[in-house]
Design an enzyme around this catalytic site. Structure first.
Site, PDB file in Angstrom:
ATOM      1  N   ARG A 121       0.824  -1.233   0.000  1.00  0.00           N
ATOM      2  CA  ARG A 121       0.000   0.000   0.000  1.00  0.00           C
ATOM      3  C   ARG A 121       0.852   1.274   0.000  1.00  0.00           C
ATOM      4  NH1 ARG A 121      -2.699  -3.187   3.667  1.00  0.00           N
ATOM      5  NH2 ARG A 121      -4.586  -4.137   2.806  1.00  0.00           N
ATOM      6  N   LYS A 143       3.448  11.603 -11.115  1.00  0.00           N
ATOM      7  CA  LYS A 143       2.621  10.727 -11.962  1.00  0.00           C
ATOM      8  C   LYS A 143       3.408   9.440 -12.205  1.00  0.00           C
ATOM      9  CE  LYS A 143       0.826  13.574 -15.385  1.00  0.00           C
ATOM     10  NZ  LYS A 143       0.025  13.615 -16.620  1.00  0.00           N
ATOM     11  N   GLU A 185      10.964  19.140 -24.622  1.00  0.00           N
ATOM     12  CA  GLU A 185      10.198  19.419 -23.398  1.00  0.00           C
ATOM     13  C   GLU A 185      10.731  20.683 -22.719  1.00  0.00           C
ATOM     14  OE1 GLU A 185       7.530  17.807 -22.600  1.00  0.00           O
ATOM     15  OE2 GLU A 185       7.683  15.881 -23.621  1.00  0.00           O
ATOM     16  N   LYS A 227       7.857  23.341 -13.336  1.00  0.00           N
ATOM     17  CA  LYS A 227       6.970  22.187 -13.158  1.00  0.00           C
ATOM     18  C   LYS A 227       6.454  22.149 -11.726  1.00  0.00           C
ATOM     19  CE  LYS A 227       5.658  17.626 -14.123  1.00  0.00           C
ATOM     20  NZ  LYS A 227       5.755  16.422 -14.896  1.00  0.00           N
ATOM     21  N   GLU A 237      -3.992  17.104 -11.544  1.00  0.00           N
ATOM     22  CA  GLU A 237      -4.358  17.421 -12.930  1.00  0.00           C
ATOM     23  C   GLU A 237      -5.840  17.718 -13.098  1.00  0.00           C
ATOM     24  OE1 GLU A 237      -1.736  15.715 -16.136  1.00  0.00           O
ATOM     25  OE2 GLU A 237      -3.656  14.901 -16.753  1.00  0.00           O
ATOM     26  N   ARG A 241      -2.592  21.918 -14.761  1.00  0.00           N
ATOM     27  CA  ARG A 241      -1.481  21.043 -15.158  1.00  0.00           C
ATOM     28  C   ARG A 241      -1.522  20.709 -16.650  1.00  0.00           C
ATOM     29  NH1 ARG A 241       0.848  16.351 -11.099  1.00  0.00           N
ATOM     30  NH2 ARG A 241       2.398  15.527 -12.537  1.00  0.00           N
ATOM     31  N   ASN A 245       0.808  20.021 -21.326  1.00  0.00           N
ATOM     32  CA  ASN A 245       0.518  19.286 -22.564  1.00  0.00           C
ATOM     33  C   ASN A 245       0.714  20.160 -23.797  1.00  0.00           C
ATOM     34  OD1 ASN A 245      -0.191  16.868 -21.326  1.00  0.00           O
ATOM     35  ND2 ASN A 245      -2.264  17.602 -20.916  1.00  0.00           N
ATOM     36  N   HIS A 248       1.564  18.634 -27.100  1.00  0.00           N
ATOM     37  CA  HIS A 248       1.394  17.187 -26.986  1.00  0.00           C
ATOM     38  C   HIS A 248       0.163  16.657 -27.726  1.00  0.00           C
ATOM     39  CE1 HIS A 248       4.564  17.671 -24.129  1.00  0.00           C
ATOM     40  NE2 HIS A 248       4.557  16.403 -23.766  1.00  0.00           N
ATOM     41  N   HIS A 252       1.077  13.854 -30.072  1.00  0.00           N
ATOM     42  CA  HIS A 252       0.659  12.469 -29.808  1.00  0.00           C
ATOM     43  C   HIS A 252       0.031  11.834 -31.031  1.00  0.00           C
ATOM     44  CE1 HIS A 252       0.271  12.533 -25.118  1.00  0.00           C
ATOM     45  NE2 HIS A 252       1.466  12.139 -25.527  1.00  0.00           N
ATOM     46  N   HIS A 265       9.233  10.338 -28.475  1.00  0.00           N
ATOM     47  CA  HIS A 265       8.217  11.249 -27.941  1.00  0.00           C
ATOM     48  C   HIS A 265       8.577  12.736 -28.147  1.00  0.00           C
ATOM     49  CE1 HIS A 265       5.097  12.657 -25.278  1.00  0.00           C
ATOM     50  NE2 HIS A 265       5.994  13.277 -24.540  1.00  0.00           N
TER      51      HIS A 265
HETATM   52  N1  LIG Z   1       5.382  10.593 -15.180  1.00  0.00           N
HETATM   53  C1  LIG Z   1       5.341  11.648 -15.970  1.00  0.00           C
HETATM   54  O1  LIG Z   1       4.912  12.750 -15.579  1.00  0.00           O
HETATM   55  C2  LIG Z   1       5.857  11.521 -17.367  1.00  0.00           C
HETATM   56  C3  LIG Z   1       6.050  12.663 -18.157  1.00  0.00           C
HETATM   57  C4  LIG Z   1       6.611  12.498 -19.431  1.00  0.00           C
HETATM   58  C5  LIG Z   1       6.946  11.226 -19.892  1.00  0.00           C
HETATM   59  N2  LIG Z   1       6.737  10.135 -19.087  1.00  0.00           N
HETATM   60  C6  LIG Z   1       7.095   8.790 -19.530  1.00  0.00           C
HETATM   61  O2  LIG Z   1       8.506   8.762 -19.692  1.00  0.00           O
HETATM   62  C7  LIG Z   1       8.832   7.699 -20.598  1.00  0.00           C
HETATM   63  C8  LIG Z   1       9.900   8.177 -21.538  1.00  0.00           C
HETATM   64  O3  LIG Z   1      11.035   8.488 -20.774  1.00  0.00           O
HETATM   65  P1  LIG Z   1      12.476   8.709 -21.445  1.00  0.00           P
HETATM   66  O4  LIG Z   1      12.338   9.609 -22.599  1.00  0.00           O
HETATM   67  O5  LIG Z   1      13.388   9.057 -20.348  1.00  0.00           O
HETATM   68  O6  LIG Z   1      12.785   7.294 -22.093  1.00  0.00           O
HETATM   69  P2  LIG Z   1      13.520   5.971 -21.516  1.00  0.00           P
HETATM   70  O7  LIG Z   1      13.306   5.819 -20.091  1.00  0.00           O
HETATM   71  O8  LIG Z   1      13.071   4.858 -22.410  1.00  0.00           O
HETATM   72  O9  LIG Z   1      15.063   6.269 -21.794  1.00  0.00           O
HETATM   73  C9  LIG Z   1      15.508   6.447 -23.130  1.00  0.00           C
HETATM   74  C10 LIG Z   1      16.735   5.593 -23.415  1.00  0.00           C
HETATM   75  O10 LIG Z   1      17.876   6.166 -22.779  1.00  0.00           O
HETATM   76  C11 LIG Z   1      18.563   5.182 -22.018  1.00  0.00           C
HETATM   77  N3  LIG Z   1      19.212   5.909 -20.934  1.00  0.00           N
HETATM   78  C12 LIG Z   1      18.643   6.466 -19.847  1.00  0.00           C
HETATM   79  N4  LIG Z   1      19.535   7.199 -19.174  1.00  0.00           N
HETATM   80  C13 LIG Z   1      20.705   7.078 -19.822  1.00  0.00           C
HETATM   81  C14 LIG Z   1      22.007   7.618 -19.615  1.00  0.00           C
HETATM   82  N5  LIG Z   1      22.256   8.508 -18.645  1.00  0.00           N
HETATM   83  N6  LIG Z   1      22.999   7.252 -20.454  1.00  0.00           N
HETATM   84  C15 LIG Z   1      22.731   6.418 -21.491  1.00  0.00           C
HETATM   85  N7  LIG Z   1      21.523   5.897 -21.772  1.00  0.00           N
HETATM   86  C16 LIG Z   1      20.522   6.235 -20.930  1.00  0.00           C
HETATM   87  C17 LIG Z   1      17.479   4.233 -21.609  1.00  0.00           C
HETATM   88  O11 LIG Z   1      18.032   2.978 -21.250  1.00  0.00           O
HETATM   89  C18 LIG Z   1      16.637   4.177 -22.880  1.00  0.00           C
HETATM   90  O12 LIG Z   1      17.214   3.309 -23.822  1.00  0.00           O
HETATM   91  C19 LIG Z   1       7.528   7.299 -21.280  1.00  0.00           C
HETATM   92  O13 LIG Z   1       7.114   6.065 -20.777  1.00  0.00           O
HETATM   93  C20 LIG Z   1       6.545   8.383 -20.863  1.00  0.00           C
HETATM   94  O14 LIG Z   1       5.215   7.888 -20.769  1.00  0.00           O
HETATM   95  C21 LIG Z   1       6.208  10.262 -17.835  1.00  0.00           C
END
Ligand SMILES: NC(=O)c1ccc[n+]([C@@H]2O[C@H](COP(=O)([O-])OP(=O)(O)OC[C@H]3O[C@@H](n4cnc5c(N)ncnc54)[C@H](O)[C@@H]3O)[C@@H](O)[C@H]2O)c1
Length: 357
Positions: A121, A143, A185, A227, A237, A241, A245, A248, A252, A265
């Site tokens: 939990r 999130k 971003e 942020k 949200e 918030r 977007n 986006h 998207h 993305h």
């Molecule tokens: N929670 C939120 O508010 C929120 C907001 C935006 C996006 N997201 C989510 O984030 C995700 C995308 O995140 P991302 O863009 O970080 O992608 P990711 O986590 O897939 O990382 C991208 C790539 O970089 C590699 N990597 C990470 N750090 C590294 C480093 N320092 N050196 C070398 N390689 C490295 C990873 O292994 C991966 O191959 C999606 O699932 C999306 O839905 C969440």
């Protein structure tokens, strides 16, 4: 070391930002009560680069660390990976006083955060984001989620970390394409929320691309501040918030149609911002010169603003099925000049017409 506080009453926490601060993790965790058993959730790539530094720091602070690796990639941010994580948390004997440390990009952070929100939990968790996107966006705000075959992030929770530790040094190993995607971003914050920050990005683009540590930490800190301000006003949200977007909604739609492998993305967000700024110019919310400045800045960070070919009907369908659509109308985020936003309710068809598609 810069510290940005996220003030959410009993869910408040600090974001520590600097270059080379990973070894300080243990000492920062200790006062938070994260000092007994810790599960370090990461992936093989990030573990290879930074796992040892994080483990050493935690162990020096007296933690017993179990490492749980999840496979790399969005396609593994799902219930079956989560189930494997729960198995290992139970196997390692983590109790309610134990904590989870997420080391990686948004995929690791989202999944580990959701595991922390739901295991027993809810147990404390710490975010160590290692992609630019995760440092300026996904690790802040609470999130957490995994994907479902029917859509991204459909299963999740709002669950704030106890601490976010950002080491800009980790960006030196990040693939260039991922760095650029994160910059989309970053630019979003400037266009939608802060004209002075937008000018800072224009003035320092070359230094940022060259990974100047001082510039990087300044950029990350400003994004986290912005942020945090938005999250403090609208944690769950309910309204404001949605400004995050910006770019986006249409982004998207292209991401869906072009395939997630084709376009990462942030590249889709760059396309979405280009179209959002054109819509804003058409509606005279900003000047044509403002829209051109936004596109020019995206280009300077290697982001394409060429709109991919896509079928109009399919685009309308993709926009309408986006979860932000309400009764056929989208609360679209447009930019007012540069650095301010406004919400314009429009149908997908009207939005496409406004940006000349
Ligand atoms: N929670 C939120 O508010 C929120 C907001 C935006 C996006 N997201 C989510 O984030 C995700 C995308 O995140 P991302 O863009 O970080 O992608 P990711 O986590 O897939 O990382 C991208 C790539 O970089 C590699 N990597 C990470 N750090 C590294 C480093 N320092 N050196 C070398 N390689 C490295 C990873 O292994 C991966 O191959 C999606 O699932 C999306 O839905 C969440």
């Amino acid at each position: 070391m810069s510290i940005v506080s996220v003030n959410l009453l009993e869910n408040s926490y600090d974001i520590h930002i600097s270059s080379g601060n990973l070894p300080r993790l243990g000492e920062l965790c200790s006062p938070l009560g994260c000092s007994s058993r810790v599960a370090l959730i990461t992936n093989p790539i990030v573990n290879g680069y930074y796992g040892d530094a994080v483990r050493t720091s935690l162990q020096q602070a007296g933690c017993h660390v179990t490492t749980i690796e999840i496979p790399d990639g969005e396609e593994h941010k799902n219930l079956s990976t989560l189930s494997m994580v729960y198995d290992q948390l139970i196997e390692a004997g983590l109790d309610r006083k134990s904590s989870i440390v997420a080391l990686g990009g948004g995929v690791v952070g989202d999944l580990a955060g959701f595991a922390a929100a739901t295991y027993l939990r809810g147990i404390p968790f710490v975010q160590i984001p290692t992609t630019l996107l995760a440092q300026v966006d996904s690790s802040v705000g609470g999130k957490t989620a995994v994907d479902h075959p029917r859509g991204k992030n459909l299963i999740g929770a709002f669950y704030q970390p106890k601490l976010v530790l950002i080491d800009a040094e980790t960006l030196t190993t990040l693939p260039l394409r991922e760095f650029r995607a994160g910059m989309a971003e970053v630019i979003k914050y400037g266009v939608a929320l802060d004209p002075v920050f937008f000018e800072y990005l224009e003035a320092n683009a070359e230094r940022i691309v060259a990974m100047d540590r001082e510039c990087l930490t300044t950029v990350i800190r400003r994004c986290c501040e912005l942020k945090a301000q938005v999250v403090e006003l609208d944690e769950k949200e309910a309204g404001l918030r949605a400004v995050l977007n910006y770019g986006h909604t249409l982004g998207h739609a292209f991401e869906t149609l072009c395939g997630y492998r084709e376009m990462v993305h942030g590249e889709a967000v760059a396309i979405g911002m280009t179209l959002a700024s054109r819509i804003s110019a058409t509606l005279e919310l900003c000047s044509r010169q403002d829209a051109e400045r936004i596109e020019a800045l995206l280009h300077r960070f290697g982001l394409s603003t060429t709109i991919p070919d896509a079928d109009r009907q399919q685009l309308i369908h993709a926009i309408a099925t986006d979860k932000k659509s309400r009764g056929g109308t989208i609360n679209f985020i447009a930019n007012q000049g540069i650095g301010h936003f406004t919400v314009i309710p429009r149908t997908p068809d009207e939005l496409l017409t406004l940006c000349g598609l």
